[in-house]
Design a protein around this motif. Structure first.
Motif, PDB file in Angstrom:
ATOM      1  N   HIS A 108       0.831  -1.208   0.000  1.00  0.00           N
ATOM      2  CA  HIS A 108       0.000   0.000   0.000  1.00  0.00           C
ATOM      3  C   HIS A 108       0.866   1.259   0.000  1.00  0.00           C
ATOM      4  CE1 HIS A 108      -3.764  -2.073   0.225  1.00  0.00           C
ATOM      5  NE2 HIS A 108      -3.511  -2.633   1.396  1.00  0.00           N
ATOM      6  N   ALA A 109       1.951   1.241   0.775  1.00  0.00           N
ATOM      7  CA  ALA A 109       2.844   2.406   0.816  1.00  0.00           C
ATOM      8  C   ALA A 109       3.487   2.631  -0.552  1.00  0.00           C
ATOM      9  CB  ALA A 109       3.907   2.216   1.892  1.00  0.00           C
ATOM     10  N   GLU A 110       3.877   1.563  -1.226  1.00  0.00           N
ATOM     11  CA  GLU A 110       4.474   1.676  -2.562  1.00  0.00           C
ATOM     12  C   GLU A 110       3.454   2.222  -3.559  1.00  0.00           C
ATOM     13  OE1 GLU A 110       7.173   1.726  -5.534  1.00  0.00           O
ATOM     14  OE2 GLU A 110       7.595   1.286  -3.427  1.00  0.00           O
ATOM     15  N   GLU A 111       2.222   1.787  -3.437  1.00  0.00           N
ATOM     16  CA  GLU A 111       1.160   2.283  -4.318  1.00  0.00           C
ATOM     17  C   GLU A 111       0.956   3.785  -4.112  1.00  0.00           C
ATOM     18  OE1 GLU A 111      -3.565   1.313  -5.200  1.00  0.00           O
ATOM     19  OE2 GLU A 111      -2.510   0.320  -3.560  1.00  0.00           O
ATOM     20  N   ARG A 112       0.930   4.237  -2.849  1.00  0.00           N
ATOM     21  CA  ARG A 112       0.777   5.669  -2.569  1.00  0.00           C
ATOM     22  C   ARG A 112       1.981   6.456  -3.090  1.00  0.00           C
ATOM     23  NH1 ARG A 112      -3.017   2.931  -1.293  1.00  0.00           N
ATOM     24  NH2 ARG A 112      -4.707   3.552   0.068  1.00  0.00           N
ATOM     25  N   THR A 113       3.170   5.870  -3.015  1.00  0.00           N
ATOM     26  CA  THR A 113       4.367   6.534  -3.531  1.00  0.00           C
ATOM     27  C   THR A 113       4.256   6.719  -5.041  1.00  0.00           C
ATOM     28  OG1 THR A 113       5.685   5.567  -1.747  1.00  0.00           O
ATOM     29  CG2 THR A 113       6.884   6.388  -3.660  1.00  0.00           C
ATOM     30  N   ARG A 114       3.736   5.718  -5.741  1.00  0.00           N
ATOM     31  CA  ARG A 114       3.546   5.860  -7.197  1.00  0.00           C
ATOM     32  C   ARG A 114       2.525   6.945  -7.516  1.00  0.00           C
ATOM     33  NH1 ARG A 114       3.588   0.205  -7.112  1.00  0.00           N
ATOM     34  NH2 ARG A 114       1.319   0.174  -7.351  1.00  0.00           N
ATOM     35  N   TYR A 115       1.424   6.997  -6.757  1.00  0.00           N
ATOM     36  CA  TYR A 115       0.428   8.046  -6.966  1.00  0.00           C
ATOM     37  C   TYR A 115       1.042   9.425  -6.733  1.00  0.00           C
ATOM     38  CZ  TYR A 115      -3.289   4.499  -6.854  1.00  0.00           C
ATOM     39  OH  TYR A 115      -4.109   3.423  -7.105  1.00  0.00           O
ATOM     40  N   LEU A 116       1.848   9.548  -5.665  1.00  0.00           N
ATOM     41  CA  LEU A 116       2.484  10.834  -5.375  1.00  0.00           C
ATOM     42  C   LEU A 116       3.470  11.224  -6.472  1.00  0.00           C
ATOM     43  CD1 LEU A 116       3.009  10.548  -1.529  1.00  0.00           C
ATOM     44  CD2 LEU A 116       1.545  12.184  -2.727  1.00  0.00           C
ATOM     45  N   ALA A 117       4.165  10.241  -7.054  1.00  0.00           N
ATOM     46  CA  ALA A 117       5.088  10.549  -8.158  1.00  0.00           C
ATOM     47  C   ALA A 117       4.310  11.052  -9.364  1.00  0.00           C
ATOM     48  CB  ALA A 117       5.892   9.304  -8.524  1.00  0.00           C
TER      49      ALA A 117
END
Length: 194
Positions: A108-117
């Motif tokens: 989930h944290a990796e998914e949020r990081t991709r969205y933020l990128a």
């Protein structure tokens, strides 16, 4: 003639009385070996009688323990081993749950990081470009703030899942307390260096 040949073959099958079946041993050596065999047979029979007596005593003891309801030593050992296995299985299940929770939180944290990128790529665009994308600066800032908070929550959840528990029977039980250092000589325990 055939009958005579068959009779001769039968006679040749019987060993001569002059040959010794035990080889070239003297009569004294044969007597010594017979006596040794009898002595060994008596010793083995004594050992067998002792083992049989011990087996009967064990059967009697086990029957008495079963009749009185007392558990045997083997049953005590099996009970203790069963408790240890149950604890190990519980700890293993807890560890698996923690690892699964850590893996899920990391995903989930990796998914949020991709969205933020993706949001960071659109951060430099002007108001008109954002309006054409059917959004606004306010929505962009709110989405960035929300995704950053969610990513932080998931990263904290992952760290908490990987950390050994502080109490209870989980992983690391008994190792949760920090190591305390002994105070240095010449200074009280709570004093700061000057």
């Amino acid at each position: 003639m055939l009958a005579r040949l068959k009779a001769g073959a039968a006679q040749r099958a019987v060993p001569s009385w002059r040959t010794r079946p035990c080889g070239m041993l003297s009569p004294q050596e044969l007597e010594r070996r017979i006596a040794e065999g009898e002595r060994l047979a008596a010793a083995v029979e004594t050992d067998a009688a002792t083992a049989e007596t011990a087996a009967r005593a064990l059967v009697t003891r086990l029957d008495d323990e079963q009749a009185t309801g007392r558990p045997t030593r083997g049953q005590h050992f099996a009970t203790e081993a069963g408790h240890l296995l149950d604890q190990a299985q519980t700890r293993l299940a807890t560890a698996r749950e923690h690892l699964q929770a850590a893996f899920t939180a990391a995903g989930h944290a990796e998914e949020r990081t991709r969205y933020l990128a993706t949001l960071a790529e659109t951060a430099g665009r002007g108001r008109l470009a954002l309006r054409l994308a059917d959004t606004s600066w306010k929505e962009h800032r709110e989405l960035t703030r929300r995704l950053s908070a969610e990513r932080a929550e998931h990263q904290a959840a992952e760290a908490a899942a990987r950390r050994p528990p502080r109490s209870g029977g989980g992983l690391g039980a008994g190792h949760a307390e920090p190591v305390r250092r002994a105070p240095r000589r010449g200074r009280p325990a709570g004093a700061r260096p000057g």
